[in-house]
Design a protein around this motif. Structure first.
Motif, PDB file in Angstrom:
ATOM      1  N   GLY A 145       0.825  -1.204   0.000  1.00  0.00           N
ATOM      2  CA  GLY A 145       0.000   0.000   0.000  1.00  0.00           C
ATOM      3  C   GLY A 145       0.859   1.254   0.000  1.00  0.00           C
ATOM      4  O   GLY A 145       2.007   1.242   0.438  1.00  0.00           O
ATOM      5  N   GLU A 146       0.297   2.340  -0.497  1.00  0.00           N
ATOM      6  CA  GLU A 146       1.026   3.599  -0.597  1.00  0.00           C
ATOM      7  C   GLU A 146       1.511   4.082   0.766  1.00  0.00           C
ATOM      8  O   GLU A 146       2.617   4.610   0.898  1.00  0.00           O
ATOM      9  N   GLN A 147       0.661   3.902   1.797  1.00  0.00           N
ATOM     10  CA  GLN A 147       1.037   4.392   3.118  1.00  0.00           C
ATOM     11  C   GLN A 147       2.253   3.657   3.677  1.00  0.00           C
ATOM     12  O   GLN A 147       3.078   4.259   4.395  1.00  0.00           O
ATOM     13  N   TYR A 148       2.385   2.392   3.350  1.00  0.00           N
ATOM     14  CA  TYR A 148       3.551   1.632   3.809  1.00  0.00           C
ATOM     15  C   TYR A 148       4.823   2.119   3.122  1.00  0.00           C
ATOM     16  O   TYR A 148       5.880   2.236   3.744  1.00  0.00           O
ATOM     17  N   ALA A 149       4.718   2.383   1.834  1.00  0.00           N
ATOM     18  CA  ALA A 149       5.877   2.880   1.101  1.00  0.00           C
ATOM     19  C   ALA A 149       6.315   4.243   1.631  1.00  0.00           C
ATOM     20  O   ALA A 149       7.511   4.509   1.806  1.00  0.00           O
ATOM     21  N   ASP A 150       5.340   5.132   1.919  1.00  0.00           N
ATOM     22  CA  ASP A 150       5.676   6.459   2.435  1.00  0.00           C
ATOM     23  C   ASP A 150       6.293   6.380   3.830  1.00  0.00           C
ATOM     24  O   ASP A 150       7.231   7.124   4.143  1.00  0.00           O
ATOM     25  N   ALA A 151       5.773   5.478   4.649  1.00  0.00           N
ATOM     26  CA  ALA A 151       6.189   5.424   6.054  1.00  0.00           C
ATOM     27  C   ALA A 151       7.487   4.669   6.267  1.00  0.00           C
ATOM     28  O   ALA A 151       8.242   4.988   7.192  1.00  0.00           O
ATOM     29  N   SER A 152       7.771   3.658   5.441  1.00  0.00           N
ATOM     30  CA  SER A 152       8.830   2.710   5.794  1.00  0.00           C
ATOM     31  C   SER A 152       9.922   2.495   4.758  1.00  0.00           C
ATOM     32  O   SER A 152      10.829   1.699   4.993  1.00  0.00           O
ATOM     33  N   ALA A 153       9.875   3.174   3.611  1.00  0.00           N
ATOM     34  CA  ALA A 153      10.891   2.934   2.581  1.00  0.00           C
ATOM     35  C   ALA A 153      12.285   3.298   3.081  1.00  0.00           C
ATOM     36  O   ALA A 153      13.242   2.531   2.929  1.00  0.00           O
ATOM     37  N   ASP A 154      12.427   4.473   3.687  1.00  0.00           N
ATOM     38  CA  ASP A 154      13.736   4.878   4.221  1.00  0.00           C
ATOM     39  C   ASP A 154      14.161   3.976   5.369  1.00  0.00           C
ATOM     40  O   ASP A 154      15.354   3.676   5.535  1.00  0.00           O
ATOM     41  N   ALA A 155      13.194   3.526   6.175  1.00  0.00           N
ATOM     42  CA  ALA A 155      13.511   2.598   7.272  1.00  0.00           C
ATOM     43  C   ALA A 155      14.077   1.295   6.729  1.00  0.00           C
ATOM     44  O   ALA A 155      15.053   0.756   7.268  1.00  0.00           O
ATOM     45  N   LEU A 156      13.494   0.793   5.650  1.00  0.00           N
ATOM     46  CA  LEU A 156      13.990  -0.440   5.054  1.00  0.00           C
ATOM     47  C   LEU A 156      15.416  -0.265   4.548  1.00  0.00           C
ATOM     48  O   LEU A 156      16.269  -1.147   4.726  1.00  0.00           O
ATOM     49  N   ARG A 157      15.708   0.879   3.938  1.00  0.00           N
ATOM     50  CA  ARG A 157      17.066   1.127   3.440  1.00  0.00           C
ATOM     51  C   ARG A 157      18.076   1.143   4.597  1.00  0.00           C
ATOM     52  O   ARG A 157      19.175   0.579   4.494  1.00  0.00           O
ATOM     53  N   LEU A 158      17.717   1.775   5.702  1.00  0.00           N
ATOM     54  CA  LEU A 158      18.617   1.834   6.849  1.00  0.00           C
ATOM     55  C   LEU A 158      18.812   0.450   7.472  1.00  0.00           C
ATOM     56  O   LEU A 158      19.933   0.066   7.831  1.00  0.00           O
ATOM     57  N   LEU A 159      17.725  -0.298   7.602  1.00  0.00           N
ATOM     58  CA  LEU A 159      17.825  -1.645   8.163  1.00  0.00           C
ATOM     59  C   LEU A 159      18.665  -2.548   7.275  1.00  0.00           C
ATOM     60  O   LEU A 159      19.454  -3.367   7.768  1.00  0.00           O
ATOM     61  N   ALA A 160      18.508  -2.407   5.960  1.00  0.00           N
ATOM     62  CA  ALA A 160      19.297  -3.224   5.029  1.00  0.00           C
ATOM     63  C   ALA A 160      20.785  -2.937   5.189  1.00  0.00           C
ATOM     64  O   ALA A 160      21.626  -3.847   5.091  1.00  0.00           O
ATOM     65  N   ALA A 161      21.131  -1.684   5.460  1.00  0.00           N
ATOM     66  CA  ALA A 161      22.542  -1.336   5.650  1.00  0.00           C
ATOM     67  C   ALA A 161      23.139  -2.022   6.867  1.00  0.00           C
ATOM     68  O   ALA A 161      24.363  -2.194   6.967  1.00  0.00           O
ATOM     69  N   GLY A 162      22.299  -2.445   7.787  1.00  0.00           N
ATOM     70  CA  GLY A 162      22.776  -3.117   8.990  1.00  0.00           C
ATOM     71  C   GLY A 162      23.289  -4.520   8.758  1.00  0.00           C
ATOM     72  O   GLY A 162      23.797  -5.154   9.694  1.00  0.00           O
ATOM     73  N   VAL A 163      23.212  -5.035   7.524  1.00  0.00           N
ATOM     74  CA  VAL A 163      23.676  -6.397   7.263  1.00  0.00           C
ATOM     75  C   VAL A 163      25.174  -6.539   7.512  1.00  0.00           C
ATOM     76  O   VAL A 163      25.649  -7.613   7.904  1.00  0.00           O
ATOM     77  N   VAL A 164      25.935  -5.469   7.321  1.00  0.00           N
ATOM     78  CA  VAL A 164      27.386  -5.525   7.571  1.00  0.00           C
ATOM     79  C   VAL A 164      27.646  -5.788   9.053  1.00  0.00           C
ATOM     80  O   VAL A 164      28.416  -6.672   9.429  1.00  0.00           O
ATOM     81  N   ALA A 165      27.001  -5.004   9.910  1.00  0.00           N
ATOM     82  CA  ALA A 165      27.168  -5.186  11.349  1.00  0.00           C
ATOM     83  C   ALA A 165      26.653  -6.553  11.788  1.00  0.00           C
ATOM     84  O   ALA A 165      27.263  -7.216  12.638  1.00  0.00           O
ATOM     85  N   TYR A 166      25.547  -6.988  11.199  1.00  0.00           N
ATOM     86  CA  TYR A 166      24.969  -8.273  11.587  1.00  0.00           C
ATOM     87  C   TYR A 166      25.884  -9.431  11.197  1.00  0.00           C
ATOM     88  O   TYR A 166      25.969 -10.433  11.915  1.00  0.00           O
ATOM     89  N   ALA A 167      26.580  -9.307  10.070  1.00  0.00           N
ATOM     90  CA  ALA A 167      27.519 -10.342   9.645  1.00  0.00           C
ATOM     91  C   ALA A 167      28.667 -10.479  10.649  1.00  0.00           C
ATOM     92  O   ALA A 167      29.108 -11.589  10.971  1.00  0.00           O
ATOM     93  N   VAL A 168      29.160  -9.349  11.153  1.00  0.00           N
ATOM     94  CA  VAL A 168      30.224  -9.383  12.164  1.00  0.00           C
ATOM     95  C   VAL A 168      29.720 -10.060  13.431  1.00  0.00           C
ATOM     96  O   VAL A 168      30.404 -10.900  14.032  1.00  0.00           O
ATOM     97  N   LEU A 169      28.495  -9.712  13.835  1.00  0.00           N
ATOM     98  CA  LEU A 169      27.916 -10.316  15.041  1.00  0.00           C
ATOM     99  C   LEU A 169      27.764 -11.826  14.884  1.00  0.00           C
ATOM    100  O   LEU A 169      28.064 -12.599  15.813  1.00  0.00           O
ATOM    101  N   GLN A 170      27.314 -12.281  13.712  1.00  0.00           N
ATOM    102  CA  GLN A 170      27.148 -13.712  13.489  1.00  0.00           C
ATOM    103  C   GLN A 170      28.488 -14.440  13.484  1.00  0.00           C
ATOM    104  O   GLN A 170      28.600 -15.563  13.998  1.00  0.00           O
ATOM    105  N   ALA A 171      29.508 -13.829  12.911  1.00  0.00           N
ATOM    106  CA  ALA A 171      30.838 -14.439  12.920  1.00  0.00           C
ATOM    107  C   ALA A 171      31.342 -14.592  14.356  1.00  0.00           C
ATOM    108  O   ALA A 171      31.913 -15.629  14.727  1.00  0.00           O
ATOM    109  N   TYR A 172      31.115 -13.567  15.166  1.00  0.00           N
ATOM    110  CA  TYR A 172      31.525 -13.625  16.575  1.00  0.00           C
ATOM    111  C   TYR A 172      30.763 -14.716  17.323  1.00  0.00           C
ATOM    112  O   TYR A 172      31.351 -15.507  18.075  1.00  0.00           O
ATOM    113  N   ASN A 173      29.442 -14.777  17.129  1.00  0.00           N
ATOM    114  CA  ASN A 173      28.648 -15.784  17.821  1.00  0.00           C
ATOM    115  C   ASN A 173      29.051 -17.198  17.411  1.00  0.00           C
ATOM    116  O   ASN A 173      29.076 -18.118  18.241  1.00  0.00           O
TER     117      ASN A 173
END
Length: 428
Positions: free
Chosen positions: A331-359
């Motif tokens: 829906g349009e409201q989801y795209a308006d509200a969360s598109a930038d949030a999704l981009r920021l969360l996706a960028a967190g994959v680098v940090a998450y990869a380090v965390l998984q390697a440590y675990n």
């Protein structure tokens, strides 16, 4: 009897192991097949059944996933450790299957009693629906153990076949139901989904038999189960500390902020999780290889981390580029509200990869308490930061999440380097 079981099982030293990279990529492809077929399943179900029946089925499926996550009790990780140390696979698997079969049955029945108590309207659902729910919880949990057992045997790539066939069977079943009955009854929706889960578990059992001659004979002997639980529970606590923020935050948002906040956050998080899945699955293989060949832990860790960043990074780039079109499907409201949030969360994959390697290194080296302490601390920080920013919208939440995750990964990365330096000195 013990001798007969040993004779019936192939010597695992004769098993041809696939490379860690092949196992990792196979697991990722399997998860992609499972996600894709599941998405198609719910599209067909939405057109074939009433919204209420689809809602009841999705709630039951979510409950199955939660029951399986809790009922596993780290048994899959215990199998990886035990088999990696050279213990007889049949004895370890029998104990693991016995434990998770009992735990999943108890949890599923407990959920059923709770559901009928707090939501009496579900009493109108047929007995077949709840029987399928119980079967899905048991086979889903046992299937997870099979996944990790095959990873321990160097055959993680076999998951691709299991989940592809299971997904196709489930999708074909719902297509037949949609063709024959409209609207489709809720018990048949649940039966179609459970069929795919059961087929996946059956194929896993066949693969184990062909690979090492293993036939499942679940047992609850205390002598065998105790060692599985002693290894499994610390691993389970570490896993829960990893998953807790993603599982808890939507609930916290709905009850402490507003249901709308949870509604806009959840789709962005679930899409970002698709990218995070690559480091998570590769971490399982890293853990297995680290137990089996501790002298190569350093090399395995760096190789796994590089591939986690490559595969997870590729998925993250796709999410960044197509965030708005993907969310616009909701829906349009989801795209308006969360598109930038999704981009920021996706960028967190680098940090998450380090965390998984440590675990994974903590698991392989038996540093459970350290890993759990770090995981719990980071989970609390992530949830607190996201809730603090929630009033400003999904983008502010995602930014707070990314900052905390990045800072945590930087600290964890330094600790990872220190541990690996210590391993290098031991090897020398």
């Amino acid at each position: 009897m013990r001798g007969e079981r040993g004779a019936a099982t192939t010597d695992i030293s004769t098993v041809v192991r696939h490379s860690a990279l092949r196992s990792s990529l196979g697991l990722i492809l399997a998860k992609g097949a499972q996600t894709g077929s599941g998405f198609a399943f719910w599209i067909v179900a939405a057109h074939a059944a009433a919204a209420r029946d689809v809602g009841l089925t999705t709630a039951a499926v979510s409950a199955v996933l939660i029951c399986a996550q809790l009922a596993i009790l780290g048994a899959g990780s215990a199998v990886i450790v035990s088999v990696g140390r050279g213990e007889p696979p049949a004895r370890v698997l029998d104990a693991a299957f016995g434990i998770v079969a009992l735990a999943s049955t108890v949890l599923a029945l407990g959920y059923l009693v709770l559901e009928l108590t707090v939501a009496p309207e579900t009493a109108s659902v047929s007995a077949l629906f709840w029987l399928m729910f119980l079967l899905a919880a048991i086979t889903g949990t046992m299937g997870t153990v099979m996944d990790q057992a095959l990873v321990a045997l160097g055959r993680g790539a076999s998951a691709t076949l299991r989940y592809t066939v299971g997904g196709v069977v489930s999708l074909a079943a719902i297509a037949v139901v949609a063709w024959q009955a409209h609207p489709a009854p809720v018990d048949l929706l649940m039966a179609c989904w459970t069929l795919g889960t059961a087929v996946t578990a059956v194929i896993g059992a066949v693969q184990l038999r062909r690979l090492i001659g293993y036939r499942p004979r679940p047992t609850l002997r205390p002598a065998h189960g105790r060692s599985v639980l002693m290894l499994g529970i610390p691993n389970q606590l570490l896993t829960l500390s990893e998953r807790a923020p993603g599982l808890l935050l939507p609930l916290l948002l709905a009850h402490m902020v507003a249901p709308e906040a949870a509604a806009y956050w959840y789709p962005a998080w679930m899409m970002a999780w698709a990218a995070y899945t690559a480091p998570m699955l590769m971490g399982i293989v890293q853990f297995s290889e680290g137990v089996r060949e501790p002298d190569r832990l350093v090399a395995t860790t760096w190789a796994t981390l590089r591939w986690s960043l490559a595969v997870g990074g590729l998925a993250a780039v796709v999410l960044v580029l197509f965030a708005r079109p993907l969310l616009h499907l909701l829906g349009e409201q989801y795209a308006d509200a969360s598109a930038d949030a999704l981009r920021l969360l996706a960028a967190g994959v680098v940090a998450y990869a380090v965390l998984q390697a440590y675990n994974a290194v903590c698991r392989a080296r038996g540093r459970y308490m350290e890993g759990i302490a770090v995981g719990v601390t980071l989970a609390v920080a992530l949830c607190t930061a996201a809730l603090w920013a929630a009033e400003k919208g999904s983008t502010a939440m995602a930014l707070a999440w990314l900052v905390v995750l990045t800072v945590g990964a930087a600290a964890v990365g330094l600790r990872l380097l220190a541990i690996l330096r210590g391993v290098t000195r031991e090897v020398r």
